[in-house]
Motif scaffolding. Structure first.
Motif, PDB file in Angstrom:
ATOM      1  N   VAL A 182       4.933  -7.062  -7.288  1.00  0.00           N
ATOM      2  CA  VAL A 182       5.018  -7.217  -5.838  1.00  0.00           C
ATOM      3  C   VAL A 182       5.675  -8.549  -5.505  1.00  0.00           C
ATOM      4  O   VAL A 182       5.885  -9.397  -6.379  1.00  0.00           O
ATOM      5  CB  VAL A 182       3.617  -7.145  -5.178  1.00  0.00           C
ATOM      6  CG1 VAL A 182       2.942  -5.837  -5.510  1.00  0.00           C
ATOM      7  CG2 VAL A 182       2.747  -8.323  -5.603  1.00  0.00           C
ATOM      8  N   ASN A 207       1.845  -1.510  -1.281  1.00  0.00           N
ATOM      9  CA  ASN A 207       1.630  -0.252  -2.007  1.00  0.00           C
ATOM     10  C   ASN A 207       0.206  -0.113  -2.530  1.00  0.00           C
ATOM     11  O   ASN A 207      -0.404   0.954  -2.460  1.00  0.00           O
ATOM     12  CB  ASN A 207       2.610  -0.149  -3.181  1.00  0.00           C
ATOM     13  CG  ASN A 207       3.953   0.429  -2.762  1.00  0.00           C
ATOM     14  OD1 ASN A 207       4.305   0.426  -1.581  1.00  0.00           O
ATOM     15  ND2 ASN A 207       4.710   0.912  -3.722  1.00  0.00           N
ATOM     16  N   ARG A 234       6.566  -3.826  -1.148  1.00  0.00           N
ATOM     17  CA  ARG A 234       5.842  -3.492  -2.384  1.00  0.00           C
ATOM     18  C   ARG A 234       4.439  -4.082  -2.348  1.00  0.00           C
ATOM     19  O   ARG A 234       3.506  -3.527  -2.930  1.00  0.00           O
ATOM     20  CB  ARG A 234       6.609  -4.036  -3.591  1.00  0.00           C
ATOM     21  CG  ARG A 234       7.958  -3.411  -3.786  1.00  0.00           C
ATOM     22  CD  ARG A 234       8.619  -3.941  -5.037  1.00  0.00           C
ATOM     23  NE  ARG A 234       8.564  -5.390  -5.102  1.00  0.00           N
ATOM     24  CZ  ARG A 234       9.631  -6.182  -5.166  1.00  0.00           C
ATOM     25  NH1 ARG A 234      10.823  -5.658  -5.153  1.00  0.00           N
ATOM     26  NH2 ARG A 234       9.501  -7.485  -5.245  1.00  0.00           N
ATOM     27  N   PHE A 235       4.286  -5.200  -1.651  1.00  0.00           N
ATOM     28  CA  PHE A 235       2.998  -5.885  -1.524  1.00  0.00           C
ATOM     29  C   PHE A 235       1.923  -4.944  -0.978  1.00  0.00           C
ATOM     30  O   PHE A 235       0.737  -5.081  -1.309  1.00  0.00           O
ATOM     31  CB  PHE A 235       3.179  -7.085  -0.580  1.00  0.00           C
ATOM     32  CG  PHE A 235       2.022  -8.030  -0.525  1.00  0.00           C
ATOM     33  CD1 PHE A 235       1.944  -9.115  -1.391  1.00  0.00           C
ATOM     34  CD2 PHE A 235       0.996  -7.864   0.393  1.00  0.00           C
ATOM     35  CE1 PHE A 235       0.879 -10.002  -1.335  1.00  0.00           C
ATOM     36  CE2 PHE A 235      -0.076  -8.737   0.454  1.00  0.00           C
ATOM     37  CZ  PHE A 235      -0.132  -9.808  -0.413  1.00  0.00           C
ATOM     38  N   SER A 292       2.307   3.083  -8.133  1.00  0.00           N
ATOM     39  CA  SER A 292       3.728   2.789  -7.970  1.00  0.00           C
ATOM     40  C   SER A 292       4.470   3.106  -9.263  1.00  0.00           C
ATOM     41  O   SER A 292       4.009   2.754 -10.351  1.00  0.00           O
ATOM     42  CB  SER A 292       3.919   1.305  -7.606  1.00  0.00           C
ATOM     43  OG  SER A 292       3.288   1.002  -6.387  1.00  0.00           O
TER      44      SER A 292
END
Length: 290
Positions: free
Chosen positions: A232, A191, A188-189, A222
């Protein structure tokens, strides 16, 4: 006599067909374009989709970087790099800023990409609705009707069960306010690095025979609910034990003697660059590479 191989392995007809799919993907951000995935000298599932894109767009003047989960030294990254170099003769590098094409599995580099670079991501499952709808015919229809209730329902179920979304990687994104897209299993970091990126981002799934893209300066958001905003991975208060970097994606490692946890930059070339700037030479562990 040894048989003559084509530049970048493929014949020109194959490369043109893949380039046409890429052009369509760029023209329709986030849309999955079917293509005739070729047989490769590596197994499907080991990055054949990304590799086919790289082999179709690479030129003699390009400089190639290949990473696997942040590492340039992993088996997958090294062998893909060797294959491309052997069939093209192009220069290779571990420096993100020097590369014109960066092929990656599971990470986007920490160094911001530029408009002169192309990011190629390897994708295992390109369909963000596959977890809620197994039928390819039906997922195509849902995309056409802009019906992404299944993706929202999946996130809602996670919140109800865990109190938060539980997508550790491959968290779905909305591209250009139209298509919901699987960003590949990046954390997620990473995205946010897709949003308004200076570079072109191409995504290839060889086994699923799909190519899709995020053109430069495209909005990428996101998926998240207003009362449960997207979050994140947090590394607040943590730093790399080697280069002391902060605000980067890190691996949690364990000291085998003391049992204590410590952190290290996941992007090994970024860590090495920091160490070189500091005038230090340290062996970087590649615990996350496979």
């Amino acid at each position: 006599m040894q048989p003559q191989t084509h530049f970048a392995l493929f014949d020109e007809g194959s490369k043109k067909e893949i380039r046409r799919a890429i052009l369509k993907a760029v023209a329709i951000p986030g849309y999955q374009v079917p293509f005739a995935s070729r047989e490769m000298p590596i197994a499907r599932g080991w990055g054949t989709g990304g590799l086919q894109i790289t082999l179709s767009i690479i030129g003699k003047q390009d400089v190639l970087k290949v990473i696997d989960q942040g590492a340039d030294e992993s088996v997958n990254a090294v062998n893909i790099k060797k294959l491309v170099h052997k069939t093209t003769g192009v220069a290779t590098t571990i420096e993100t800023s020097e590369a014109t094409i960066i092929q990656s599995r599971h990470r986007i580099p920490e160094v911001p990409l530029t408009e002169k670079q192309i990011m190629v991501l390897q994708v295992p499952i390109p369909e963000p609705l596959r977890w809620v709808e197994p039928s390819e015919y039906k997922t195509k229809k849902l995309h056409a009707e802009n019906d992404y209730s299944g993706a929202w329902l999946l996130l809602f179920e996670q919140i109800m069960k865990y109190g938060k979304t539980a997508t550790n990687a491959d968290h779905p994104v909305l591209v250009h306010d139209r298509y919901v897209m699987a960003p590949s299993p990046i954390p997620r970091f990473d995205n946010a690095k897709m949003h308004q990126s200076d570079s072109l981002i191409l995504l290839g799934a060889g086994r699923e025979k799909k190519i899709y893209a995020v053109p430069p300066y495209t909005n990428v958001t996101s998926l998240a609910f207003e009362d449960h905003p997207f979050e994140v991975e947090s590394f607040d208060g943590k730093h790399c034990h080697l280069c002391h970097a902060t605000n980067v994606f890190m691996d949690e490692l364990v000291n085998q003697e003391t049992g204590e946890a410590y952190y290290q930059c996941n992007d090994t070339s970024y860590c090495l660059a920091n160490l070189n700037e500091q005038g230090r030479e340290v062996e970087v562990e590649v615990e996350h590479a496979r």
